[in-house]
Design a protein around this motif. Structure first.
Motif, PDB file in Angstrom:
ATOM      1  N   GLU A  44       0.853  -1.270   0.052  1.00 12.51           N
ATOM      2  CA  GLU A  44       0.060   0.002  -0.098  1.00 12.51           C
ATOM      3  C   GLU A  44       0.810   1.110   0.001  1.00 12.51           C
ATOM      4  N   ALA A  45       2.078   1.161   0.660  1.00 10.14           N
ATOM      5  CA  ALA A  45       2.873   2.274   0.872  1.00 10.14           C
ATOM      6  C   ALA A  45       3.443   2.754  -0.466  1.00 10.14           C
ATOM      7  N   LYS A  46       3.975   1.674  -1.147  1.00 13.47           N
ATOM      8  CA  LYS A  46       4.659   1.780  -2.520  1.00 13.47           C
ATOM      9  C   LYS A  46       3.692   2.343  -3.482  1.00 13.47           C
ATOM     10  N   ALA A  47       2.310   1.467  -3.555  1.00 16.11           N
ATOM     11  CA  ALA A  47       1.273   2.022  -4.487  1.00 16.11           C
ATOM     12  C   ALA A  47       0.999   3.889  -4.352  1.00 16.11           C
ATOM     13  N   TYR A  48       0.764   3.893  -2.851  1.00 11.94           N
ATOM     14  CA  TYR A  48       0.408   5.415  -2.613  1.00 11.94           C
ATOM     15  C   TYR A  48       1.581   6.233  -3.105  1.00 11.94           C
ATOM     16  N   LEU A  49       2.920   5.969  -2.718  1.00 11.44           N
ATOM     17  CA  LEU A  49       3.922   7.106  -3.207  1.00 11.44           C
ATOM     18  C   LEU A  49       4.241   7.149  -4.600  1.00 11.44           C
ATOM     19  N   TYR A  50       4.310   5.932  -5.445  1.00 13.09           N
ATOM     20  CA  TYR A  50       4.419   5.803  -6.832  1.00 13.09           C
ATOM     21  C   TYR A  50       3.409   6.390  -7.593  1.00 13.09           C
ATOM     22  N   ASN A  51       2.181   6.504  -7.268  1.00 16.88           N
ATOM     23  CA  ASN A  51       0.876   6.854  -7.657  1.00 16.88           C
ATOM     24  C   ASN A  51       0.571   8.428  -7.481  1.00 16.88           C
ATOM     25  N   GLU A  64      13.708   1.630  -6.999  1.00 17.82           N
ATOM     26  CA  GLU A  64      13.600   2.002  -5.674  1.00 17.82           C
ATOM     27  C   GLU A  64      14.541   2.909  -4.977  1.00 17.82           C
ATOM     28  N   THR A  65      15.757   2.739  -5.945  1.00 12.01           N
ATOM     29  CA  THR A  65      16.930   3.432  -5.421  1.00 12.01           C
ATOM     30  C   THR A  65      16.940   4.988  -5.818  1.00 12.01           C
ATOM     31  N   VAL A  66      15.918   5.261  -6.650  1.00 11.90           N
ATOM     32  CA  VAL A  66      15.948   6.516  -7.038  1.00 11.90           C
ATOM     33  C   VAL A  66      15.067   7.369  -6.276  1.00 11.90           C
ATOM     34  N   PRO A  67      15.298   8.451  -5.232  1.00 18.87           N
ATOM     35  CA  PRO A  67      14.606   8.971  -4.293  1.00 18.87           C
ATOM     36  C   PRO A  67      13.428   9.707  -5.031  1.00 18.87           C
ATOM     37  N   LEU A  68      12.301   9.903  -4.166  1.00 24.54           N
ATOM     38  CA  LEU A  68      11.146  10.389  -4.710  1.00 24.54           C
ATOM     39  C   LEU A  68      11.196  12.118  -4.081  1.00 24.54           C
TER      40      LEU A  68
END
Length: 455
Positions: A44-51, A64-68
């Motif tokens: 859920e966390a990854k989906a929230y961040l990437y979207n 995942e190594t590329v910071p947001l």
């Protein structure tokens, strides 16, 4: 140093739970919390961040190594961890982060409220009176864009003041531009003393209840069984790979340490003694607790570069520029730092050190002073062939102007061109003495180079 953090995390969540509205433009959370706080799973966390459209990173979701990053915060989504909530089977999702304010140590915190994922940036700025047992300093809580949510003064583990907007600033919805460093001194926030007779906006937030259950280990109201801790920068305490540690350790402070490190100076002297060859030499540095491992690297004969791909994250690297090579760092050197950053190959962003020793009798270091600015600068100028070419042309043009038109020396013309190329990069340039025992600030003033003591 480490702080007993569960108290602050729970207080923060209770405040959000009890607030009836947000005067500063944040979303309303005014319904009773019928379902309570729930864990945000890793998926859920990854989906929230990437979207999330707030993040500008073009490669988000692919690596995942590329910071947001937003304009306010850069987070390291490859290092998601979970902090348990005492007296609950739920956990808080915690992500290492750095923010635009250089003296804060930050985390992005995710949790679910009424099945809705909430993200807040939880930042702490310690002062010199902080101890291992009890935190003294400022806590600032914002959303991902830097909009103010709540803030607190803390002394010896006790909240002494909550922070509110000054009356003249009520119409300002955000933090960026208004709190450049400290939310009290010169900022837009006023401290209001917590004395039991008043409450922060939106209600007391469960401060007393949480304090009784999850206060500090020492002092009045101590709870020695409180076992949760969270690094807040400074002092001792380890850093994981690519952990931002303190958001911005003073580069001068770091170089003063290195100037007194016999091994660091010894490696620079080794490179200085090897400048008579036709290839570049260097060392990769890897921090191991209190010591550093130096691994030798070198380029090919009759070239002016070194190709290296570290097998593990490194704390820095040193190299030479030989013969007619640049007296300073090159654009390729800047690109190398950005590639290490992108690849998650930097152990500690705030102490990472790139060094160069040249045949011109010069030595310099570059450090990351502002991670957010560096991320933005790198993605614009160091992430594509066209961007790098444009930056090289910009550098070369400024070098030619200073060398040919203004008749500057080779070294000064290179320094001026590099400083121009480094503008708004988030990188800090310092110049070393001949024996590497001192490192000075270097900047352009009225078209000339000015050196000043590193403080």
């Amino acid at each position: 140093m480490r702080i007993k953090i569960y108290y602050y995390l729970l207080m923060f969540l209770c405040i959000i739970y009890s607030c009836s509205h947000y005067d500063n433009g944040l979303e309303e959370l005014n319904k009773p919390n019928s379902k309570g706080i729930a864990t945000v799973t890793l998926e859920e966390a990854k989906a929230y961040l990437y979207n999330n459209e707030l993040f500008k990173t073009g490669e988000k979701g692919k690596d995942e190594t590329v910071p947001l990053s937003t304009d306010f915060v850069t987070l390291f989504q490859g290092q998601i961890t979970y902090e348990p909530l005492i007296n609950s089977d739920q956990k808080i999702t915690v992500i290492p982060a750095v923010i635009a304010y250089p003296k804060y140590y930050s985390r992005v915190v995710l949790f679910k409220l009424e099945d809705r994922i909430i993200a807040r940036v939880f930042s702490m700025k310690r002062d010199q009176n902080s101890s291992d047992e009890n935190f003294t300093g400022v806590i600032l809580i914002t959303d991902l864009q830097g909009n103010f949510s709540s803030g607190y003064n803390v002394k010896d583990g006790s909240i002494t003041h909550y922070l509110v907007y000054k009356s003249r600033e009520q119409n300002n919805k955000g933090v960026i531009g208004f709190i450049p460093d400290d939310p009290i001194d010169g900022g837009i926030l006023d401290p209001v003393k917590v004395d039991g007779s008043s409450s922060p906006p939106g209600g007391h937030g469960g401060i007393i209840d949480v304090w009784l259950g999850y206060g500090p280990q020492t002092g009045s109201g101590a709870n020695p069984s409180n076992s949760g801790s969270w690094h807040y920068g400074g002092g001792s305490g380890g850093a994981g790979n690519n952990n931002p540690e303190e958001a911005a350790t003073n580069p001068c402070k770091e170089m003063k340490k290195k100037a007194n490190d016999p091994e660091f100076k010894g490696k620079l002297n080794e490179l200085k003694a090897s400048l008579n060859v036709d290839y570049e030499k260097g060392f990769l540095m890897t921090a191991n607790g209190t010591s550093t491992t130096y691994t030798a690297i070198q380029g090919d004969s009759n070239t002016h570069f070194i190709d290296f791909t570290p097998p593990n994250p490194i704390s820095g690297y040193l190299h030479t520029h030989v013969g007619i090579g640049f007296s300073t760092f090159s654009i390729a050197d800047m690109q190398a730092i950005y590639q290490l950053y992108q690849g998650g190959n930097i152990q500690n962003l705030s102490t990472f050190t790139a060094g160069v020793v040249s045949s011109h009798g010069t030595s310099y270091v570059l450090m990351i002073e502002n991670t957010t600015a560096f991320n933005t600068f790198g993605s614009t100028n160091l992430n594509s062939t066209l961007g790098i070419k444009d930056l090289e042309n910009y550098y070369n043009n400024y070098y030619d102007i200073n060398k040919i038109t203004f008749q500057k020396s080779e070294i000064e013309a290179r320094e001026l061109a590099l400083l121009k190329a480094l503008e708004n990069s988030g990188l800090k340039l310092m110049k070393g003495s001949s024996d590497f025992s001192t490192w000075t600030n270097i900047k352009e003033v009225n078209g000339n180079i000015q050196l000043s003591n590193c403080n």
